[in-house]
Design an enzyme around this catalytic site. Structure first.
Site, PDB file in Angstrom:
ATOM      1  N   ASN A  72       0.812  -1.212   0.000  1.00 40.18           N
ATOM      2  CA  ASN A  72       0.000   0.000   0.000  1.00 40.18           C
ATOM      3  C   ASN A  72       0.846   1.263   0.000  1.00 40.18           C
ATOM      4  O   ASN A  72       0.439   2.294  -0.540  1.00 40.18           O
ATOM      5  CB  ASN A  72      -0.918  -0.001   1.230  1.00 40.18           C
ATOM      6  CG  ASN A  72      -1.931  -1.126   1.198  1.00 40.18           C
ATOM      7  OD1 ASN A  72      -2.120  -1.781   0.183  1.00 40.18           O
ATOM      8  ND2 ASN A  72      -2.579  -1.363   2.321  1.00 40.18           N
ATOM      9  N   ASN A 172      -0.185  -1.529  -6.970  1.00 40.67           N
ATOM     10  CA  ASN A 172      -0.458  -2.489  -5.890  1.00 40.67           C
ATOM     11  C   ASN A 172      -1.932  -2.464  -5.530  1.00 40.67           C
ATOM     12  O   ASN A 172      -2.492  -1.390  -5.271  1.00 40.67           O
ATOM     13  CB  ASN A 172       0.366  -2.144  -4.646  1.00 40.67           C
ATOM     14  CG  ASN A 172       0.022  -3.047  -3.476  1.00 40.67           C
ATOM     15  OD1 ASN A 172       0.429  -4.204  -3.435  1.00 40.67           O
ATOM     16  ND2 ASN A 172      -0.756  -2.538  -2.522  1.00 40.67           N
ATOM     17  N   GLU A 173      -2.577  -3.630  -5.539  1.00 39.41           N
ATOM     18  CA  GLU A 173      -3.956  -3.803  -5.045  1.00 39.41           C
ATOM     19  C   GLU A 173      -4.872  -2.664  -5.478  1.00 39.41           C
ATOM     20  O   GLU A 173      -5.583  -2.072  -4.655  1.00 39.41           O
ATOM     21  CB  GLU A 173      -3.941  -3.964  -3.519  1.00 39.41           C
ATOM     22  CG  GLU A 173      -3.258  -5.240  -3.066  1.00 39.41           C
ATOM     23  CD  GLU A 173      -3.366  -5.500  -1.570  1.00 39.41           C
ATOM     24  OE1 GLU A 173      -3.848  -4.617  -0.832  1.00 39.41           O
ATOM     25  OE2 GLU A 173      -2.957  -6.593  -1.130  1.00 39.41           O
ATOM     26  N   TYR A 244      -3.838 -13.997   2.446  1.00 38.75           N
ATOM     27  CA  TYR A 244      -3.395 -14.118   3.833  1.00 38.75           C
ATOM     28  C   TYR A 244      -4.381 -15.024   4.574  1.00 38.75           C
ATOM     29  O   TYR A 244      -5.583 -15.023   4.280  1.00 38.75           O
ATOM     30  CB  TYR A 244      -3.344 -12.752   4.510  1.00 38.75           C
ATOM     31  CG  TYR A 244      -2.328 -11.812   3.918  1.00 38.75           C
ATOM     32  CD1 TYR A 244      -0.986 -11.889   4.282  1.00 38.75           C
ATOM     33  CD2 TYR A 244      -2.705 -10.839   2.991  1.00 38.75           C
ATOM     34  CE1 TYR A 244      -0.047 -11.022   3.742  1.00 38.75           C
ATOM     35  CE2 TYR A 244      -1.767  -9.972   2.441  1.00 38.75           C
ATOM     36  CZ  TYR A 244      -0.438 -10.065   2.825  1.00 38.75           C
ATOM     37  OH  TYR A 244       0.486  -9.212   2.289  1.00 38.75           O
ATOM     38  N   GLU A 292       2.191 -11.527  -2.607  1.00 39.16           N
ATOM     39  CA  GLU A 292       1.912 -11.356  -1.176  1.00 39.16           C
ATOM     40  C   GLU A 292       1.215 -12.606  -0.687  1.00 39.16           C
ATOM     41  O   GLU A 292       0.132 -12.939  -1.157  1.00 39.16           O
ATOM     42  CB  GLU A 292       1.036 -10.119  -0.887  1.00 39.16           C
ATOM     43  CG  GLU A 292       1.739  -8.786  -1.052  1.00 39.16           C
ATOM     44  CD  GLU A 292       0.914  -7.611  -0.541  1.00 39.16           C
ATOM     45  OE1 GLU A 292       0.139  -7.809   0.438  1.00 39.16           O
ATOM     46  OE2 GLU A 292       1.034  -6.512  -1.106  1.00 39.16           O
TER      47      GLU A 292
END
Length: 500
Positions: A72, A172-173, A244, A292
């Site tokens: 992030n 990112n994301e 995750y 990730e």
């Protein structure tokens, strides 16, 4: 006693082993960089301020490609702030983690740190608050040898040789509403395609990673990948996956089967990417960068106030302390990544130091290994040659979250001189005797047999007890007439290496 049978054929090749599968991730978040890898006042610090005790642990961990500088964080990152004389670098607010960034560690310093660890840089560019021009400028600064404005700036800053970064993440994301500058799939796909085209015009052999979904639970999962790839397919080489896991509600059975969710994630992204490729009549196959993945007790962090309204330097954030069960799950996730290595060509354990990490540090004090350090380090050290898919015959058990799950999971690697078997026992109550036909593999003797388990599945390594949990000898492992026999303790991860 429960038993399992495994057969390994030398021609059951998933893929040649690419060391990028053992990558990791360093983000300017919490104490990962500051008071993690970088602590100028520490007794072991070098002239750049990097802790050499941490460097030693990173080398032991065996991490290869390091994704940097976020996460992030990258969606607010101005790379220009992080180069040049340190005393002139500005302090900025990081909106992602509500903290202050001093920019004392930047592109050039981090590249020097990577040389100490023997790792490759995987750079992320800011497509949240910036775009194509900033990405091209960073590429020129990093990779152009000399003779241009930004390459000469790098040389003037003390880095004569180019960094030679080959792998680049396009943001990112970008699907996440928590992300600064987040976008729709259509908007992001167009921007990523234009950025990728421009970067490859500057350097045609770059390897580019486009953002996939931030997780398989996102409401746009699948459709995001399809839309983004319809725009960018011919310009990029990888699509990212992030996942995750944590134990929830005391449901250890489901938690131990978390890799089934990762398998679903991988299969869905692969099928979506291949659908787009077929639709476009493309001859290429998009690879996955699982850049990730880890155990993260996110629910507990969301309920805490560690990310608050204060603007602090390097606050303690996301410092999970991992148990034996966490390490077993992590080892199983790594087995799943290897089992899909034909499409998952790169992976990054997130993160490396202090922040949901296998390595912990104390300012001015020790650095130590978390439980999760061990399955990663041993797998990275023992794996070689090709990844082989074993055939496993074993009973299953029922989970609330993932349905039926095999009690044992395994993966094998082999080359002409040695081989290794990595195994997990998900049973909470039973040791399982496993017989493995390794007659087609190299290695006439057991050269190493280790396991991670404990009578207390929630035992942890802490500042006060840094070696409470560690590897143990896998007692009773035998190799006779091409059959390897092992007894796996309950809730355990194990590895057996064969050689001559």
């Amino acid at each position: 006693m429960t038993t399992a049978q495994i057969t390994v054929h030398r021609d059951a090749v998933v893929a040649p082993l690419n060391r990028r599968i053992f990558g990791s991730f360093v983000e300017h978040l919490g104490r990962c960089v500051y008071n993690g890898i970088y602590e100028p006042e520490h007794p072991t610090a070098n002239e750049d301020g990097f802790r050499l005790d941490v460097v030693d642990l990173v080398r032991e961990l065996g991490s290869t490609t390091i994704r940097y500088p976020g996460g992030n964080f990258v969606s607010g990152f101005r790379w220009e702030d992080s180069v040049g004389p340190r005393e002139e670098r500005p302090v900025r607010r990081d909106l992602a983690w509500h903290s202050l960034e001093t920019n004392q560690v930047g592109v050039d310093e981090f590249s020097r740190w990577l040389k100490l660890t023997g790792s490759e840089l995987m750079m992320a560019v800011n497509l949240g608050t910036r775009g194509i021009e900033a990405a091209l400028d960073l590429l020129e600064y990093c990779n152009h040898p000399s003779g241009t404005a930004l390459s000469e700036q790098r040389i003037a800053n003390g880095t004569v040789e180019p960094h030679g970064v080959k792998m680049w993440c396009l943001g990112n994301e970008m699907d996440g509403p928590w992300q600064t500058g987040y976008m729709t799939a259509d908007d992001y796909g167009k921007l990523a395609a234009r950025t990728a085209q421009a970067m490859k015009a500057a350097e045609r052999d770059l390897e580019l990673v486009v953002c996939g979904s931030s997780g398989s639970g996102m409401p746009t999962f699948g459709d995001w990948e399809r839309t983004v790839l319809e725009h960018s397919y011919e310009h990029v080489d990888y699509i990212s996956c992030h996942a995750y896991y944590q134990e929830r509600g005391g449901d250890l059975d489901s938690y131990l089967a978390s890799s089934l969710d990762m398998q679903y994630f991988i299969e869905t992204v692969v099928s979506t990417a291949d659908h787009v490729g077929n639709k476009l009549k493309s001859k290429k196959k998009i690879k996955l960068s699982f850049d990730e993945w880890n155990i993260w007790y996110l629910d507990e962090h969301r309920e805490s106030d560690e990310v608050n309204d204060e603007w602090r330097y390097a606050p303690r954030q996301l410092e999970d302390v991992y148990s034996v069960a966490d390490a077993v799950v992590l080892g199983n996730l790594l087995i799943t990544l290897l089992g899909n290595h034909d499409r998952v060509a790169s992976a990054s354990l997130a993160q490396l130091v202090n922040v949901i990490a296998p390595i912990m540090t104390e300012p001015g004090g020790a650095a130590w290994r978390q439980t999760t350090f061990f399955p990663f380090s041993v797998t990275s050290r023992l794996a070689s040659g090709e990844v082989l898919r074993p055939r496993i015959t074993v009973p299953t058990y029922e989970t609330a979250a993932h349905g039926s799950a095999p009690l044992v999971d395994a993966i094998v690697t082999a080359d002409d001189d040695r081989s290794a078997v990595f195994l997990v026992n998900r049973s909470q109550t039973e040791a399982i005797t496993v017989t493995i036909d390794v007659s087609e593999l190299a290695g006439a003797a057991i050269t190493e047999a280790v396991t991670l388990w404990d009578d207390d599945v929630y035992a942890k390594n802490t500042l006060d007890n840094q070696e409470r949990v560690g590897l143990k000898t896998l007692e009773g492992a035998t190799l006779e007439d091409g059959t390897l026999t092992v007894v796996l303790p309950p809730v355990s991860w194990s590895a057996v290496a064969l050689g001559n």
